[in-house]
Scaffold this motif. Structure first.
Motif, short mmCIF file in Angstrom:
data_model
loop_
_atom_site.label_atom_id
_atom_site.label_comp_id
_atom_site.label_asym_id
_atom_site.label_seq_id
_atom_site.Cartn_x
_atom_site.Cartn_y
_atom_site.Cartn_z
N LYS A 1 -2.12 -25.54 -6.34
CA LYS A 1 -1.14 -25.52 -5.26
C LYS A 1 -0.22 -26.74 -5.31
O LYS A 1 0.99 -26.63 -5.11
CB LYS A 1 -1.84 -25.43 -3.90
CG LYS A 1 -2.45 -24.07 -3.61
CD LYS A 1 -3.07 -24.02 -2.22
CE LYS A 1 -2.04 -24.14 -1.13
NZ LYS A 1 -2.64 -24.01 0.22
N TYR B 1 2.50 -18.82 1.10
CA TYR B 1 1.24 -18.14 0.84
C TYR B 1 0.99 -17.15 1.98
O TYR B 1 0.85 -17.54 3.13
CB TYR B 1 0.09 -19.14 0.73
CG TYR B 1 0.25 -20.08 -0.44
CD1 TYR B 1 -0.25 -19.74 -1.70
CD2 TYR B 1 0.93 -21.28 -0.31
CE1 TYR B 1 -0.08 -20.58 -2.78
CE2 TYR B 1 1.10 -22.14 -1.40
CZ TYR B 1 0.60 -21.78 -2.62
OH TYR B 1 0.77 -22.61 -3.70
N GLU C 1 -5.66 -18.70 -2.41
CA GLU C 1 -4.38 -19.41 -2.54
C GLU C 1 -4.32 -20.19 -3.85
O GLU C 1 -3.31 -20.17 -4.56
CB GLU C 1 -4.19 -20.36 -1.35
CG GLU C 1 -3.89 -19.64 -0.04
CD GLU C 1 -3.83 -20.61 1.13
OE1 GLU C 1 -4.14 -21.81 0.93
OE2 GLU C 1 -3.50 -20.17 2.24
N GLN C 2 -5.41 -20.88 -4.18
CA GLN C 2 -5.45 -21.64 -5.43
C GLN C 2 -5.32 -20.70 -6.64
O GLN C 2 -4.61 -21.00 -7.61
CB GLN C 2 -6.74 -22.45 -5.52
CG GLN C 2 -6.82 -23.63 -4.57
CD GLN C 2 -5.93 -24.79 -5.01
OE1 GLN C 2 -5.29 -24.77 -6.06
NE2 GLN C 2 -5.90 -25.83 -4.20
N ALA D 1 -1.75 -19.42 -6.89
CA ALA D 1 -0.88 -20.49 -7.39
C ALA D 1 -1.08 -20.69 -8.89
O ALA D 1 -0.11 -20.86 -9.64
CB ALA D 1 -1.15 -21.79 -6.64
#
Length: 230
Positions: A159, A176, A213-214, A217
């Motif tokens: 991120k 996000y 999210e990671q 990304a």
């Protein structure tokens, strides 16, 4: 207080013999098992995070005397973040001895990254309070082992790297968005879409929003690296 056989085995894996066994018991007690007579590990987690931070800051400075703050910061963040703490917790089978309430047990708490990471920090604090900083430092350096030397000079999480990529090109930070959620309430899976204002986006699914999210990304960064026009 005498330690049970499984906690004695954990202490052996930690390489530390406790003069105050109650500290080890508290360090592996989740808030879902706390009561008026049983303290949970949240305060120890708070302290252990700071002890870990000091140990890693010292270790990185000693290992690379010429490194600038800008070089050291991402390495430090990679070594102290919750994901790394959880990896070390798995390495010593910390999950099998966690004291969890029924709901956490049913939801797979012994495998949850956040719970494992928190407990690992609490264990560090338990050793610190039991025998002082030197004992805690020795244990941390032993358990983190080759991770310290192997951490990359550019060890940013995905991120952070994606945000820096966007800023370098005059774009606002990536967004996000949760686009889907599946699975039962006690074991949900989240799908997150990472998107840039230039129209590029990637989605990923994981057992927590943070992990999703990671992963999203990371997937978007990979796409950008392979796109000659980005």
């Amino acid at each position: 207080m005498k330690l049970s056989a499984d906690l004695k085995a954990l202490a052996n894996r930690l390489g530390h013999e406790f003069d105050q066994p109650a500290l080890l018991v508290q360090s592996i007690t989740h808030a879902s098992m706390s009561s008026t007579t049983r303290r949970d590990n949240q305060r120890l987690e708070f302290l252990g995070d700071r002890v870990l931070g000091l140990v890693m800051a010292e270790a990185l400075l000693d290992r690379d005397p010429e490194a600038s703050e800008g070089m050291l910061a991402p390495r430090y963040n990679a070594l102290v973040r919750k994901e790394t703490c959880a990896d070390v917790a798995r390495q010593i089978d910390l999950g099998v001895v966690l004291k969890l309430g029924r709901s956490e047990m049913l939801s797979g708490g012994r495998r949850k990254q956040a719970l494992l990471g928190d407990a690992m920090e609490a264990v560090i604090a338990a050793v610190y309070l039991d025998a002082g900083f030197d004992a805690a430092r020795d244990m941390v350096l032993r358990l983190w082992g080759d991770r310290i030397g192997a951490v990359k000079a550019d060890a940013r999480d995905a991120k952070t790297a994606l945000q820096e990529w966007a800023q370098a090109r005059g774009l606002p930070p990536p967004s996000y968005t949760e686009t889907a959620r599946s699975g039962p309430d006690h074991a949900p899976h989240f799908t997150i879409l990472a998107a840039l204002k230039n129209g590029q986006s990637e989605a990923a699914t994981a057992g927590s929003k943070r992990q999703a999210e990671q992963a999203a990304a990371k997937a978007l960064l990979k796409r950008l690296e392979n796109d000659p026009h980005s």
